[in-house]
Design an enzyme around this catalytic site. Structure first.
Site, PDB file in Angstrom:
ATOM      1  N   ASP A  18       0.886  -1.164   0.000  1.00  0.00           N
ATOM      2  CA  ASP A  18       0.000   0.000   0.000  1.00  0.00           C
ATOM      3  C   ASP A  18       0.924   1.215   0.000  1.00  0.00           C
ATOM      4  O   ASP A  18       1.458   1.595   1.042  1.00  0.00           O
ATOM      5  CB  ASP A  18      -0.892  -0.024   1.241  1.00  0.00           C
ATOM      6  CG  ASP A  18      -1.840   1.159   1.282  1.00  0.00           C
ATOM      7  OD1 ASP A  18      -2.226   1.663   0.207  1.00  0.00           O
ATOM      8  OD2 ASP A  18      -2.200   1.588   2.399  1.00  0.00           O
ATOM      9  N   GLU A  29      -1.002  -1.272  -4.787  1.00  0.00           N
ATOM     10  CA  GLU A  29      -2.257  -0.569  -5.031  1.00  0.00           C
ATOM     11  C   GLU A  29      -2.014   0.515  -6.069  1.00  0.00           C
ATOM     12  O   GLU A  29      -1.092   1.321  -5.939  1.00  0.00           O
ATOM     13  CB  GLU A  29      -2.810   0.041  -3.749  1.00  0.00           C
ATOM     14  CG  GLU A  29      -4.190   0.662  -3.967  1.00  0.00           C
ATOM     15  CD  GLU A  29      -4.824   1.109  -2.678  1.00  0.00           C
ATOM     16  OE1 GLU A  29      -5.660   0.353  -2.149  1.00  0.00           O
ATOM     17  OE2 GLU A  29      -4.478   2.212  -2.212  1.00  0.00           O
ATOM     18  N   ASP A  31      -2.360   0.930   7.164  1.00  0.00           N
ATOM     19  CA  ASP A  31      -1.575   0.775   5.930  1.00  0.00           C
ATOM     20  C   ASP A  31      -1.146  -0.685   5.744  1.00  0.00           C
ATOM     21  O   ASP A  31      -1.125  -1.207   4.637  1.00  0.00           O
ATOM     22  CB  ASP A  31      -0.336   1.676   5.966  1.00  0.00           C
ATOM     23  CG  ASP A  31      -0.702   3.106   6.285  1.00  0.00           C
ATOM     24  OD1 ASP A  31      -1.168   3.803   5.378  1.00  0.00           O
ATOM     25  OD2 ASP A  31      -0.538   3.505   7.454  1.00  0.00           O
TER      26      ASP A  31
END
Length: 169
Positions: free
Chosen positions: A4, A65, A138
């Site tokens: 992420d 991501e 996260d």
């Protein structure tokens, strides 16, 4: 390995699994950089922190991501640069690097592309059979990205390429 991306906090989640089976969590964490440093130095620190995870866990693939539209341009730039560093670290090792959109990740783990963070976290806990929610957020998001990749793999990149090719015609 799921990542992420973020310049201040970059989540890392590592799972092991195959399509059709529940994956197992191997590790999770966050690489942090200080906002007081200039961006170039922070990117170097992010690279170094990610290298530690790659060295320790030797992932077979990397899922990141995809940076999606956000209203804060500075935040988008920081996130995109962090995603680029993560992709570079994986690519230098000869690994497959795949990008998954936030809505794809939400749909893969919860069944709804518009699921909220709490719902995604609950599903990650169920999928990975965790008794406690992974923290920080996260790292939990990185686990969701890793689970998505185990279940969907590189199909996302092939689909995105097909859509892009159709738009060029």
């Amino acid at each position: 390995m799921g990542i992420d991306p973020g310049l201040t906090r970059c989540g890392v989640g590592i799972v092991e699994g195959t399509v059709g089976r529940l994956p197992t969590m191997i590790a999770l964490g966050v690489v942090r950089t200080s906002p007081s440093l200039d961006v170039a130095r922070r990117l170097v620190e992010l690279e170094s922190g990610l290298e530690e995870y790659f060295n320790r866990y030797a992932p077979e693939a990397v899922a990141i991501e995809r940076v999606f539209s956000q209203h804060n341009l500075a935040s988008v730039m920081d996130t995109a640069q962090a995603a680029g560093v993560a992709a570079l670290v994986g690519a230098r090792r000869g690994l497959s690097v795949t990008f998954h959109t936030p809505s794809e990740v939400k749909a893969a783990v919860s069944g709804s592309g518009s699921a909220g963070k709490a719902q995604v976290t609950q599903m990650v806990m169920r999928i990975l059979r965790l008794e406690v929610a992974p923290k920080p957020a996260d790292a939990a998001d990185a686990l969701a990205i890793a689970v998505t990749h185990v279940w969907r793999g590189g199909a996302t990149n092939r689909y995105a390429a097909a859509v892009a090719a159709a738009k060029r015609r």
